[in-house]
Design a protein around this motif. Sequence first.
Motif, mmCIF file in Angstrom:
data_model
loop_
_atom_site.group_PDB
_atom_site.id
_atom_site.type_symbol
_atom_site.label_atom_id
_atom_site.label_comp_id
_atom_site.label_asym_id
_atom_site.label_seq_id
_atom_site.Cartn_x
_atom_site.Cartn_y
_atom_site.Cartn_z
ATOM 1 N N GLN A 128 0.896 -1.230 0.025
ATOM 2 C CA GLN A 128 -0.006 0.073 -0.052
ATOM 3 C C GLN A 128 0.846 1.218 0.059
ATOM 4 O O GLN A 128 0.676 2.011 -0.786
ATOM 5 C CB GLN A 128 -0.844 0.004 1.167
ATOM 6 C CG GLN A 128 -2.074 -1.075 1.188
ATOM 7 C CD GLN A 128 -2.808 -0.981 2.529
ATOM 8 O OE1 GLN A 128 -2.657 -0.223 3.430
ATOM 9 N NE2 GLN A 128 -3.907 -1.831 2.563
ATOM 10 N N SER A 141 2.325 1.998 -3.257
ATOM 11 C CA SER A 141 1.538 1.921 -4.597
ATOM 12 C C SER A 141 1.541 3.405 -5.065
ATOM 13 O O SER A 141 1.786 4.493 -4.249
ATOM 14 C CB SER A 141 0.065 1.833 -4.151
ATOM 15 O OG SER A 141 -0.396 2.595 -3.312
ATOM 16 N N ASP A 169 -0.687 5.418 -5.528
ATOM 17 C CA ASP A 169 -1.774 6.243 -4.770
ATOM 18 C C ASP A 169 -0.981 6.996 -3.611
ATOM 19 O O ASP A 169 -1.626 8.019 -3.212
ATOM 20 C CB ASP A 169 -3.011 5.324 -4.118
ATOM 21 C CG ASP A 169 -3.787 4.634 -5.343
ATOM 22 O OD1 ASP A 169 -3.629 4.897 -6.704
ATOM 23 O OD2 ASP A 169 -4.175 3.733 -5.150
ATOM 24 N N ASN A 170 -0.168 6.294 -3.005
ATOM 25 C CA ASN A 170 0.661 7.126 -1.945
ATOM 26 C C ASN A 170 1.642 7.823 -2.221
ATOM 27 O O ASN A 170 2.528 8.063 -1.458
ATOM 28 C CB ASN A 170 0.817 6.055 -0.889
ATOM 29 C CG ASN A 170 -0.535 5.497 -0.270
ATOM 30 O OD1 ASN A 170 -1.191 6.381 0.120
ATOM 31 N ND2 ASN A 170 -0.657 4.259 -0.045
ATOM 32 N N LYS A 209 2.312 10.811 -3.164
ATOM 33 C CA LYS A 209 2.412 12.065 -2.406
ATOM 34 C C LYS A 209 2.756 12.026 -0.974
ATOM 35 O O LYS A 209 3.525 12.834 -0.462
ATOM 36 C CB LYS A 209 1.257 12.933 -2.809
ATOM 37 C CG LYS A 209 0.772 13.572 -3.764
ATOM 38 C CD LYS A 209 -0.406 14.286 -3.786
ATOM 39 C CE LYS A 209 -0.584 15.510 -5.006
ATOM 40 N NZ LYS A 209 -1.838 16.090 -5.002
#
Length: 183
Positions: A90, A93, A95-96, A98
């Motif tokens: 996670q 990924s 998505d993370n 930033k």
Amino acid sequence: MKLKLFSLSLGLLLTFPGIVGAHEHAPVDHMEKKPCDCAEGKQHHQMHRDWQAHMQEKEQKLLAWVDQFTPNKKAEWTKVLDERKTLHKQWMSPDNAKKREQWKNEKMAKMQELKKQLDEGKITKEEFIKQAHGGKGMGQWKMYHDLSLAVEKKDNKQATLLLNQLLQQTKEHNQKLKVLLKK
């Protein structure tokens, strides 16, 4: 004057082949899957290994030690290691991205501040290392190394103690990752 000119010429002569050689070679991709055929030492060779395969190998060794020294905690270890993999996936990924960048910037700012304090003599090198690693020094790596030595020496008591401590550290690390993911 002649000595300076001779030294400069000698320096250029010795560095020129290295510069030309570096220019001719393509950059090395450290995440390659193929094995390294370099003639360098073991430490250098480690840089070329597939990181995920190395971590998998280390995890299998750890679980074998758990089977041997703390079999009653095998389920707990498996759960904690699976959670660590999930959290790491996670965290890494896209998505993370930033959050990772923000965390990295904060960490680098802290390092710069610590470096400034070290240069000014306000903290010692040992304090710098401890604070740079979140107050834990090199504990996790040292603990794994000590565990490996205890297993090698067949020191069951020490191996059991270190496995329990390492389990606790892994749980704490997972908790820190959860906090970072929630930010």
